[in-house]
Design a protein around this motif. Structure first.
Motif, PDB file in Angstrom:
ATOM      1  N   ILE A  72      -1.028  -6.472   0.122  1.00  0.00           N
ATOM      2  CA  ILE A  72      -2.327  -6.895  -0.478  1.00  0.00           C
ATOM      3  C   ILE A  72      -2.895  -5.625  -1.243  1.00  0.00           C
ATOM      4  O   ILE A  72      -3.689  -5.941  -1.969  1.00  0.00           O
ATOM      5  CB  ILE A  72      -3.539  -7.065   0.647  1.00  0.00           C
ATOM      6  N   GLU A  73      -2.495  -4.403  -0.962  1.00  0.00           N
ATOM      7  CA  GLU A  73      -3.050  -3.291  -1.829  1.00  0.00           C
ATOM      8  C   GLU A  73      -2.749  -3.573  -3.489  1.00  0.00           C
ATOM      9  O   GLU A  73      -1.648  -4.128  -3.711  1.00  0.00           O
ATOM     10  CB  GLU A  73      -2.553  -1.903  -1.337  1.00  0.00           C
ATOM     11  N   GLN A  74      -3.547  -3.287  -4.123  1.00  0.00           N
ATOM     12  CA  GLN A  74      -3.520  -3.286  -5.480  1.00  0.00           C
ATOM     13  C   GLN A  74      -3.120  -1.954  -6.123  1.00  0.00           C
ATOM     14  O   GLN A  74      -3.358  -0.952  -5.938  1.00  0.00           O
ATOM     15  CB  GLN A  74      -4.945  -3.755  -6.184  1.00  0.00           C
ATOM     16  N   SER A 106       1.154  -3.467   2.629  1.00  0.00           N
ATOM     17  CA  SER A 106       1.610  -3.092   1.321  1.00  0.00           C
ATOM     18  C   SER A 106       1.666  -4.803   0.524  1.00  0.00           C
ATOM     19  O   SER A 106       1.767  -5.014  -0.661  1.00  0.00           O
ATOM     20  CB  SER A 106       3.130  -2.778   1.259  1.00  0.00           C
TER      21      SER A 106
END
Lengths: 250, 221
Positions: free
Chosen positions: A248-250, A246
């Motif tokens: 790094i996710e965009q 969570s």
């Protein structure tokens, strides 16, 4: 040669049956090991972070010695605290490199685009950091034994357990915070600020356990601290591995 | 308008409780007037823990639902929690000096409160150091959750140090060991501080919403 076989170092054992069909991605553990090897190879080429962490540790050990009156406080009482505080700060030096090293060329983007899970990236980074920190302890522990004239060798086996448990906890939490800190404006300033409060249970437990062992008490007396370290490690490993995607996710 | 009403109620309740605590609650036999700081100290600690608990809940919900309002809520609650933790850390030594003879001691609960304070100082600084709004929300949500997970570990690790702190006198299993006048004052202080928290939270949350709206306007220009 397919990227798969490169990942496995040329082995074609599994790849044959699936050639041409959907390519099998490396398992989490295998990918993590590959990433850890990559990080360690980069570090091995220059050894700059490791050597500066070693120099820092020995320097800190010598400086701490002069913070107390050696005639009033026995060095055997001093050593456990000094050892673990030094270990924590030196560890932070290495932890920053973990993601900081990827930053100038944005190499992390390529790593995240690779067909491996984010958990594998986190575990790989963590494993490399663990090797770094354990290698650092291999120098810091004998240095402490020599400079503070304490018989660390006599408690080597239980002490190794303390070191292993403390290192796992430090590295797990530190790796997660390193991933965060590099993307902030404060970068390496923020890492100790965020991470040190989380190292408190580690420093207290490892320091107390080491002190008990050095005082000649049986390992059973330190069991409570060892259990606390072990629980911390398990919780930190699970929570941090789950949290990393969570970040790094965009 | 609603905010004003709630604010007036909150301030009136806190002032009323303080007046009751100072003038209409008996003085403790052993500690004297110093004990009256309890009516600020304990409710502040309660609000701080409530605030940080809600930060953790809102953070977990944010990572699940990705609603920015949950992030604004967590931000607001964390800042208010930090203010009340500061109040706990300031009133504690003032009470400790005359009673324990020392401003500070490395007792389990003091240490825990101090390190929680550091965690949320880090939280607030982290928020200020990330420009991207989504990234800031995700990063601080992670700290919000980890901060709550850290509490039992710090508590356990410092518990082994001999503790000076009084054991619970209000919520313990047996009946409260306080005269009824003191109990009433303390319970009303808890309620008044909770109302104060709710009011401050709503004000701060509104500020976060206004700021978000203002930054959207800036991008549009």
């Amino acid at each position: 040669m397919s990227p798969d076989s490169v990942m496995r170092g040329g082995s074609t054992r599994d790849a044959t049956a699936r050639e041409g069909a959907t390519r099998r991605h490396p398992t989490v553990l295998r990918a993590a090991l590959t990433i850890a090897r990559k990080d360690l190879r980069i570090e091995w080429r220059t050894r700059s972070a490791f050597l500066s962490a070693v120099a820092f540790s020995v320097l800190a050990l010598t400086l701490f010695f002069f913070a107390w009156d050696p005639t009033a406080v026995a060095s055997i009482d001093l050593a456990p605290g000094v050892l673990w505080v030094t270990f924590t700060f030196a560890g932070l030096l290495g932890l920053h490199r973990s993601f900081g090293g990827e930053q100038p060329t944005r190499a992390i983007d390529a790593l995240l685009a690779a067909p491996v899970s984010r958990e594998a990236v986190f575990l790989g980074k963590g494993l490399a950091n663990l090797v770094f920190v354990l290698a650092l302890q291999m120098v810091t522990l004998p240095a402490t034994a020599i400079l503070y004239n304490i018989p660390l060798g006599e408690v080597a086996a239980p002490l190794a357990l303390v070191v292993a448990l403390a290192s796992i906890g430090l590295v797990t939490v530190g790796t997660l915070f390193s991933a965060m800190a590099v993307n902030t404006r404060l970068a390496e300033l923020l890492l100790p600020l965020l991470a040190l409060p989380f190292f408190v249970p580690i420093v207290i437990s490892a320091g107390q356990a080491t002190a008990l062992l050095l005082a000649g008490r049986p390992v059973g007396d330190a069991a409570m601290f060892l259990r606390l370290l072990g629980t911390f490690d398990i919780v930190a490993a699970v929570v941090c591995t789950l949290m990393y995607p969570s970040l790094i996710e965009q | 308008m609603k905010f004003r009403t709630l604010g007036a109620v909150a301030i009136a309740a806190v002032v009323a409780v303080l007046i009751r605590a100072i003038y209409f609650t008996p003085i403790e036999a052993l500690q004297g007037a110093a004990q009256k700081i309890l009516y600020v100290h304990a409710p502040s600690a309660w609000v701080a823990f409530l605030a940080f608990g809600l930060v953790a809940v809102a953070s977990a919900l944010y990572l699940w639902l990705r609603d920015p309002r949950l992030d604004y809520f967590a931000e607001s609650s964390a800042e208010i929690g930090l203010v009340f933790t500061t109040a706990v850390l300031l009133t504690g030594p003032l009470w400790g000096k005359p009673i324990w003879g020392t401003y500070w001691t490395w007792d389990a609960r003091l240490t825990l409160t101090l390190f929680l304070w550091f965690v949320y100082v880090g939280y607030v600084i982290l928020r200020g150091a990330v420009d991207d709004r989504d990234m800031r929300a995700r990063y601080s949500a992670v700290i919000g959750i980890l901060g709550a997970a850290l509490i039992p570990f710090i508590h356990l690790s410092v518990y082994l140090f001999r503790t000076l702190h009084p054991m619970p006198v209000l919520m313990k299993p047996s009946s409260p060991s306080m005269p009824p006048e003191m109990t009433i004052t303390l319970v009303s202080a808890f309620l008044a501080f909770t109302v104060l928290y709710v009011w401050l939270l709503r004000e701060r949350y509104q500020l976060a919403l206004d700021r978000a709206a203002a930054s959207v306007v800036e991008y549009d220009r």
